[in-house]
Design an enzyme around this catalytic site. Structure first.
Site, mmCIF file in Angstrom:
data_model
loop_
_atom_site.group_PDB
_atom_site.id
_atom_site.type_symbol
_atom_site.label_atom_id
_atom_site.label_comp_id
_atom_site.label_asym_id
_atom_site.label_seq_id
_atom_site.Cartn_x
_atom_site.Cartn_y
_atom_site.Cartn_z
ATOM 1 N N SER A 81 3.325 -5.756 0.450
ATOM 2 C CA SER A 81 2.662 -6.622 -0.541
ATOM 3 C C SER A 81 1.553 -7.396 0.157
ATOM 4 C CB SER A 81 3.672 -7.625 -1.110
ATOM 5 O OG SER A 81 3.021 -8.573 -1.943
ATOM 6 N N TYR A 119 10.115 -14.449 -0.010
ATOM 7 C CA TYR A 119 9.606 -13.131 -0.418
ATOM 8 C C TYR A 119 8.550 -12.661 0.583
ATOM 9 C CZ TYR A 119 7.252 -9.543 -3.268
ATOM 10 O OH TYR A 119 6.686 -8.367 -3.718
HETATM 11 N N1 NAP Z 1 4.264 -6.121 -9.138
HETATM 12 C C1 NAP Z 1 3.578 -6.657 -8.152
HETATM 13 O O1 NAP Z 1 2.668 -7.480 -8.378
HETATM 14 C C2 NAP Z 1 3.832 -6.263 -6.729
HETATM 15 C C3 NAP Z 1 2.901 -6.648 -5.754
HETATM 16 C C4 NAP Z 1 3.131 -6.305 -4.433
HETATM 17 C C5 NAP Z 1 4.254 -5.579 -4.087
HETATM 18 N N2 NAP Z 1 5.162 -5.218 -5.053
HETATM 19 C C6 NAP Z 1 6.336 -4.458 -4.624
HETATM 20 O O2 NAP Z 1 6.381 -3.246 -5.336
HETATM 21 C C7 NAP Z 1 7.734 -2.793 -5.396
HETATM 22 C C8 NAP Z 1 8.060 -2.391 -6.829
HETATM 23 O O3 NAP Z 1 8.014 -3.542 -7.652
HETATM 24 P P1 NAP Z 1 7.549 -3.512 -9.190
HETATM 25 O O4 NAP Z 1 6.425 -4.465 -9.317
HETATM 26 O O5 NAP Z 1 7.385 -2.117 -9.659
HETATM 27 O O6 NAP Z 1 8.807 -4.223 -9.888
HETATM 28 P P2 NAP Z 1 9.941 -3.683 -10.871
HETATM 29 O O7 NAP Z 1 9.349 -3.025 -12.058
HETATM 30 O O8 NAP Z 1 10.848 -4.849 -11.052
HETATM 31 O O9 NAP Z 1 10.650 -2.563 -10.009
HETATM 32 C C9 NAP Z 1 11.554 -2.842 -8.983
HETATM 33 C C10 NAP Z 1 12.369 -1.607 -8.737
HETATM 34 O O10 NAP Z 1 13.250 -1.851 -7.638
HETATM 35 C C11 NAP Z 1 14.546 -1.434 -8.023
HETATM 36 N N3 NAP Z 1 15.564 -2.199 -7.316
HETATM 37 C C12 NAP Z 1 15.689 -3.537 -7.203
HETATM 38 N N4 NAP Z 1 16.795 -3.839 -6.498
HETATM 39 C C13 NAP Z 1 17.375 -2.653 -6.173
HETATM 40 C C14 NAP Z 1 18.543 -2.302 -5.465
HETATM 41 N N5 NAP Z 1 19.374 -3.232 -4.942
HETATM 42 N N6 NAP Z 1 18.844 -0.994 -5.317
HETATM 43 C C15 NAP Z 1 18.028 -0.060 -5.853
HETATM 44 N N7 NAP Z 1 16.913 -0.320 -6.526
HETATM 45 C C16 NAP Z 1 16.596 -1.619 -6.687
HETATM 46 C C17 NAP Z 1 14.609 -1.652 -9.532
HETATM 47 O O11 NAP Z 1 15.563 -0.756 -10.107
HETATM 48 P P3 NAP Z 1 17.015 -1.146 -10.661
HETATM 49 O O12 NAP Z 1 16.936 -2.535 -11.205
HETATM 50 O O13 NAP Z 1 17.273 -0.110 -11.703
HETATM 51 O O14 NAP Z 1 17.913 -1.017 -9.472
HETATM 52 C C18 NAP Z 1 13.218 -1.225 -9.944
HETATM 53 O O15 NAP Z 1 13.149 0.153 -10.132
HETATM 54 C C19 NAP Z 1 8.597 -3.920 -4.829
HETATM 55 O O16 NAP Z 1 8.930 -3.644 -3.488
HETATM 56 C C20 NAP Z 1 7.670 -5.133 -4.901
HETATM 57 O O17 NAP Z 1 8.001 -6.117 -3.948
HETATM 58 C C21 NAP Z 1 4.971 -5.533 -6.364
#
Ligand code: NAP
Length: 236
Positions: A145, A158
């Site tokens: 991130s 985080y």
């Molecule tokens: N959105 C942003 O602005 C942003 C920016 C920078 C980085 N990121 C990173 O991008 C990645 C994806 O995030 P997103 O934005 O797509 O959010 P999201 O839609 O909330 O997706 C998060 C994913 O992680 C899975 N997850 C969470 N805890 C888990 C666990 N214990 N075991 C297995 N799966 C787990 C969730 O699936 P289940 O709940 O079904 O397990 C879900 O599929 C993350 O690493 C986040 O830190 C996001």
């Protein structure tokens, strides 16, 4: 295009947001994809959507796994290999952003983030790396991130987890030099997913999940000798 035809990829956190978009883009390039997360019904929805878009030309497998549990991660990789053969691409995308300031005192939230965002990434690498090294090929993608580059007063823990992901990626790049196995760290800015309740960031339009998925495809479609180490993607 079919630049990944015959390749097998695992995408963690593929039940929503960035992970679902990455799985879709990899499949559109011809890869067979294993979708992993805790919510199996959501994984099945993503699986059905990709299968339809790809016209049944790729294999998509949904496997339930809690990435914070090492035995789940090991089983995920074993099942993936049994169903689709050797893993060529492993995308460490699963992650959580919970209450993250130190002053909040939300220890359980900190532990969740540490367990998934750091330990989960290490478990994933540990599970796939021996096979990749023995074959002198493979690509690990870590989704970090911009919070792994800068810290705000509400993001302390985080950010700490995402700095850790970058450190793991940087160390691994050195460990893997001349092995044939590649590692790419991708640092997204604000992306419009469930993880974010904000709809703008510093008055900037947020990124789409597909924007990050395209960065993954860029990294994994370079020639074998090219290792794209770090990609940072922010909205304009
Ligand atoms: N959105 C942003 O602005 C942003 C920016 C920078 C980085 N990121 C990173 O991008 C990645 C994806 O995030 P997103 O934005 O797509 O959010 P999201 O839609 O909330 O997706 C998060 C994913 O992680 C899975 N997850 C969470 N805890 C888990 C666990 N214990 N075991 C297995 N799966 C787990 C969730 O699936 P289940 O709940 O079904 O397990 C879900 O599929 C993350 O690493 C986040 O830190 C996001």
């Amino acid at each position: 295009m079919n630049r990944l035809q015959g390749k097998t990829a695992i995408v963690t956190g593929a039940s929503s947001g960035i992970g679902a978009a990455i799985a879709k883009e990899l499949a559109m390039e011809g890869a067979n994809v294993v979708l992993a997360a805790r919510r199996l019904e959501k994984l099945d929805e993503v699986k059905n959507e990709i299968t339809e878009i790809a016209n049944g030309k790729v294999k998509i497998v949904a496997i339930q796994a809690d990435l914070s549990v090492q035995s789940d991660v090991n089983q995920l990789v074993e099942k993936a290999q049994a169903e689709l053969g050797n893993v060529d691409i492993f995308v460490n995308n699963a992650g959580q952003m919970r209450t993250a300031s130190i002053r909040s005192g939300q220890v359980e939230d900190w532990e969740q983030m540490i367990d998934v965002n750091i330990k989960g990434v290490l478990y994933g690498i540990h599970a796939v790396l021996p096979s990749m090294l023995s074959r002198s090929t493979g690509h690990i993608i870590n989704i970090a991130s911009v919070a792994g580059h800068e810290v705000s007063k509400t993001s302390t823990v985080y950010s700490a987890t995402k700095y850790a992901v970058r450190a793991i990626s940087m160390g691994l790049e050195k460990e893997l030099a001349r092995t044939g196995v590649r590692i790419t760290n991708i640092s997204p800015g604000m992306v419009d997913t469930n993880l974010n309740s904000n709809r703008t960031w510093n008055d900037r339009k947020m990124l789409e999940a597909a924007d990050i998925a395209k960065a993954v495809v860029y990294a994994v479609t370079q020639p074998d000798y090219v290792n794209v180490n770090e990609i940072t993607v922010r909205p304009v």
